[in-house]
Design a protein around this motif. Sequence first.
Motif, short mmCIF file in Angstrom:
data_model
loop_
_atom_site.label_atom_id
_atom_site.label_comp_id
_atom_site.label_asym_id
_atom_site.label_seq_id
_atom_site.Cartn_x
_atom_site.Cartn_y
_atom_site.Cartn_z
N ARG A 1 -14.41 39.89 -35.48
CA ARG A 1 -14.99 40.65 -34.39
C ARG A 1 -13.88 41.19 -33.50
O ARG A 1 -12.73 40.77 -33.59
N LYS A 2 -14.26 42.11 -32.63
CA LYS A 2 -13.31 42.65 -31.66
C LYS A 2 -13.58 42.02 -30.29
O LYS A 2 -14.72 41.68 -29.96
N ASP B 1 -16.36 43.30 -28.37
CA ASP B 1 -17.74 42.92 -28.71
C ASP B 1 -18.24 41.76 -27.87
O ASP B 1 -19.45 41.45 -27.90
#
Length: 332
Positions: A25-26, A29
């Motif tokens: 994920r970033k 997010d």
Amino acid sequence: MEQTLFKTLRIIEEEDRYIRRIESRKIGDLPEGDTIVKVQYSSLNYKDALSSVGNKGVTRNYPHTPGIDAAGTIVKSSDPEFSEGEEVILTGYDLGMNTEGGFGQYIRVPSQWVVKKPEGLDLKESMVYGTAGFTAALSVYKLTKDVDKNAGEVLVTGGTGSVANIASKILVKMGYEVVVATGKVDSQKEELLSLGVKSVISREEIQDEKKKAMLKSRWAGVIDTVGGSILGDVIKSIQYDGAVTTCGNVGGDKFESSVYPFILRGVTLYGIDSVQCPMDLRLKIWEKLAGPWKADNLQAMVEVVSLEEMEGKMDAMLAGKKVGRIVLHHEE
């Protein structure tokens, strides 16, 4: 920074099934918050295991990352109280429940949830304690305000659980005579005696089958981690001006008691809430865990696992198998 990728254990809801999956994920997010922490360690709690199978009493919305405990370093914070690289601890509040938790390599949270790691503990040790250790210490703190170490025996119920285990260690270190009650005397007695407790008894010995309003005075105080009928029974056998703390409900979320122990013996009942514990008390408890209450050989109490190994540990916990203290280490 918002584009930085990291690994996380995600629980995905698919057609009434809950799938566990390690994903990238970033940071962008993550939910809103004024503080970003790079997580180095987390720990496994029963709430995390429940969240992983879709328990809506713990986590309402999916996909979700569990982990109600986290320890790591500040990456960025708009709060001037915190600086980049500072080592911090997070337990309680909404972390890992409906806010992305410590089973991800990064979290973003309100700074009001963040505790500066005290001297005397490293990040791994703080997660050996985690919510279980914090709850145990908070229970001891409340109990020992009313119960002197010379007042008599202190009972700890649920003896093989992490909260009971750590509470027993702290009480012994403080000089209290500790008796542990457990449903696993045959298999766990020697291990529990190694904590330095005075004796280990079966839970049947503290249960009141006749359902009397009062029992003979026996305990100066009780740290109850079980709840249910066990809590109702031990209240009846507290000495005059004694105290009981309660922090668990594995034995049930209801108990029965008359008013007599409270009005004839002056018994005090403390509810223990580690989730919304005020910050001033939270800091005081962590200072004690890092200082006078710190357990000997703390790191020997734990099994360190990777993110990939966590799924099996959650399954074992949900199946009621003994897993001990499990600490997750996020590798670089």
